[in-house]
Design a protein around this motif. Structure first.
Motif, mmCIF file in Angstrom:
data_model
loop_
_atom_site.group_PDB
_atom_site.id
_atom_site.type_symbol
_atom_site.label_atom_id
_atom_site.label_comp_id
_atom_site.label_asym_id
_atom_site.label_seq_id
_atom_site.Cartn_x
_atom_site.Cartn_y
_atom_site.Cartn_z
ATOM 1 N N ALA A 1 6.281 3.378 -9.477
ATOM 2 C CA ALA A 1 5.938 2.363 -8.488
ATOM 3 C C ALA A 1 7.193 1.597 -8.067
ATOM 4 O O ALA A 1 8.119 1.418 -8.864
ATOM 5 N N ASP B 1 9.812 -1.265 -7.538
ATOM 6 C CA ASP B 1 10.063 -2.386 -8.440
ATOM 7 C C ASP B 1 11.416 -2.990 -8.122
ATOM 8 O O ASP B 1 12.329 -2.307 -7.647
ATOM 9 N N LYS C 1 7.581 -6.511 -6.739
ATOM 10 C CA LYS C 1 7.602 -5.675 -5.538
ATOM 11 C C LYS C 1 6.300 -4.935 -5.326
ATOM 12 O O LYS C 1 5.919 -4.653 -4.187
ATOM 13 N N SER C 2 5.594 -4.587 -6.403
ATOM 14 C CA SER C 2 4.336 -3.844 -6.265
ATOM 15 C C SER C 2 3.392 -4.213 -7.400
ATOM 16 O O SER C 2 3.829 -4.580 -8.502
ATOM 17 N N ASP D 1 1.301 -2.083 -8.851
ATOM 18 C CA ASP D 1 1.306 -1.011 -9.852
ATOM 19 C C ASP D 1 2.443 -1.192 -10.861
ATOM 20 O O ASP D 1 2.280 -0.900 -12.050
ATOM 21 N N ASP E 1 2.043 7.977 -5.318
ATOM 22 C CA ASP E 1 1.036 7.120 -5.949
ATOM 23 C C ASP E 1 0.579 7.676 -7.283
ATOM 24 O O ASP E 1 0.232 6.925 -8.198
ATOM 25 N N LYS F 1 2.763 -10.454 -6.280
ATOM 26 C CA LYS F 1 3.334 -9.769 -5.118
ATOM 27 C C LYS F 1 3.238 -10.645 -3.869
ATOM 28 O O LYS F 1 4.155 -10.689 -3.045
#
Length: 572
Positions: free
Chosen positions: A251, A253, A287-288, A290, A246, A281
């Protein structure tokens, strides 16, 4: 002094004294490193070295003849000690009859070279443990707990760090534990002075009966500890890895521009990067969150993504999603431009919702009172469309599946919020108007006739000056072409005065004095601000020669020159 081997005598002890340092057992003093010889005189002249005030008391004689038949008479000493401890001290008799004293290994016997010490020194010796301040006499060696034998298995001894939990031995078996009364099988308390047996002695009884069970329990306990420690280590490692990912890792992707499956995503008003990322998302676009936020920050125009409806693809990389949202190709929002009339907006809503033509207009006509208009916008006469002026220019997410009334409610709510923020209701009377409804009507005319903020302010002054009672320039007539075009639902520039002055309709300002019954379009924020803050330069007339810019005059003569100029340009 009360140290071991010393007592409070009548004279101080001297290091050269052959009896210095050892008081012996039972009141005897033993020379360290020297044997007593017959005839040797006591260095104290045979005087007893006990405390003068100490009464003669009897202690355990340890085999001494108390009758004097053998020539050795021992005084009766320590009766209190005998009464308190003697009944409770039960020594291992080693086969001796019950009730008799076991032989004291330190008592004087025939073969003991120290047995004649008292006689050799010509009298009894003082027991320096019998003073009031002295410590209780130490236990004889026979009563002391045996020292633990060194281990031969290579493991740590009892004093070398082995914990009882891992040693598998608590010092006593299940059968040897005390009952609820705190006594053992023989009725004696373990902590009484009479029970001098060490735990090692008691441990030997019944050891084989519970040994396997104890080892099994201890083995299970060790296994539980290992599992707990192992699980904790795995948990710490997992969360540590997640924390590292994190904070320091990239992140998750997707790769590429999507899998070809289109999806419609609605971005709410005022949404920031994280909110947009969450919506994408949720719909399977990225996918994320972030990854999207990072891609938006890397794009120079990333912070210009607006609310609305976007047509995207599933499983897009965050970078490609940001790029597509910044492109007009993805915009599925319904954009309401400044000055648009409601009739045109209803058609656009029908197309976006893919419903039958006229559906939204019918809802607006029949259910306008349920769509959230403020109180000051209701109850006006001769109004063509009560919602006119309240479908506020902005960007709205409108897509198939939504209901027309829901779309209209959002637009009306946006208008009411904007008007409240601009204080339309509060400032209307200060401008010579009857209510905020008329102020919105003025703003709609300013929006329809002007082309810039500067135009808006001058155009507003023209309206207020012409509405002024008693003005001799227009006599209360506005004469705006835009009002005639509104009622005709058209946008023509080449209109004849004959046509304009002969059409009877409340919205025709060439035919009726004053303002129209209601707004003639949906003004934007800039036009509303112009209507709230008009110029004060005396303007009464305006004209646009090129359709883009307006020229303002104060007299009809000046205005007529501009009209002639415009007519000449049309002929050429």
């Amino acid at each position: 002094m009360t140290e071991y081997g010393r007592g409070q005598g009548s004279e101080p002890w001297h290091p050269d004294d052959p009896l210095y340092g050892d008081g012996g057992w039972g009141g005897q003093q033993t020379q360290q490193g020297h044997h007593a010889h017959p005839g040797q005189q006591s260095p104290y002249g045979g005087r007893p070295q006990h405390h003068p005030q100490e009464p003669q008391q009897h202690y355990d004689t340890g085999g001494w003849d108390t009758t004097g038949q053998n020539g050795y008479t021992q005084p009766q000493q320590y009766p209190q000690y005998d009464q308190q401890y003697a009944p409770q001290q039960q020594y291992d008799t080693g086969g001796w009859p019950a009730g008799s004293h076991s032989p004291d290994p330190y008592a004087a016997g025939p073969a003991d070279p120290y047995g004649q010490q008292n006689g050799a020194y010509g009298g009894e010796q003082a027991d320096h443990y019998r003073t009031p301040d002295a410590y209780p006499p130490p236990e004889p060696p026979g009563r002391r707990r045996a020292e633990p034998e060194p281990r031969t298995d290579g493991g740590p001894g009892p004093d070398e760090g082995e914990h009882a939990f891992f040693a598998g031995d608590t010092g006593e078996d299940e059968d040897d534990r005390d009952d609820e009364g705190g006594r053992d099988d023989e009725g004696d308390r373990d902590d009484e002075p009479g029970d001098r047996r060490g735990r090692g002695e008691r441990r030997g009884r019944g050891g084989n009966r519970g040994g396997k069970e104890k080892k099994r329990r201890n083995g299970v306990a060790c296994l539980v500890v290992v599992l707990v420690l192992g699980g904790g280590t795995i948990g710490i490692s997992y969360f540590g890895y997640q924390f590292y990912k994190d904070r320091f890792g990239s992140a998750p992707d997707f790769a590429g521009d999507g899998n070809g499956e289109q999806v419609t995503v609605t971005i709410p008003k005022g949404a920031g990067g994280y909110v947009i990322g969450q919506e994408l998302k949720k719909m399977g676009v990225v996918k994320s969150v972030d990854a999207f936020v990072a891609a938006q920050a890397d794009n120079p125009q990333g912070n210009t993504i607006q609310d609305g409806v976007y047509t995207l693809q599933k499983e897009m990389s965050a970078e490609s999603a940001v790029a597509l949202m910044l492109s007009p190709k993805s915009r599925s929002n319904l954009i309401i431009a400044e000055g648009w009339r409601n009739a045109y907006i209803y058609e656009l809503i029908d197309q976006r919702l893919e419903v039958e033509e006229g559906t939204t207009a019918k809802v607006a006509k029949e259910d306008w009172e349920k769509l959230g208009l403020p109180d000051w916008a209701q109850g006006h006469e001769n109004v063509k469309d009560p919602l006119e002026g309240f479908l506020f220019p902005s960007s709205y997410g409108v897509s198939k599946g939504q209901k027309p009334e829901d779309v209209l409610k959002r637009m009306v709510a946006q208008a009411a919020e904007s008007y409240e923020k601009l204080e339309v209701e509060k400032k209307a009377e200060s401008l010579g108007l009857e209510n905020p409804w008329q102020l919105v009507t003025v703003a709609s005319m300013v929006q329809a006739e002007g082309t810039s903020h500067s135009d808006f302010r001058k155009m507003a002054e023209v309206i207020y000056n012409r509405l002024e009672p008693g003005n001799t320039e227009t006599n209360g007539m506005l004469e705006f072409d835009s009002t005639y075009n509104y009622i005709k639902n058209q946008s023509k520039l080449d209109l004849s005065l004959k046509e304009l002055r002969n059409y009877d309709n409340p919205y025709n300002t060439y035919y009726y004095k004053g303002l129209t019954p209601g707004p003639i379009g949906n003004p934007g924020e800039d036009a509303i601000k112009g209507a709230l803050n008009p110029t004060d330069e005396g303007w009464y007339y305006f004209i646009s020669l090129d359709g883009k810019t307006s020229e303002f005059t104060k007299t009809n003569a000046e205005h007529q020159k501009l009209v002639d100029k415009w007519n000449a340009s049309r002929k050429n």
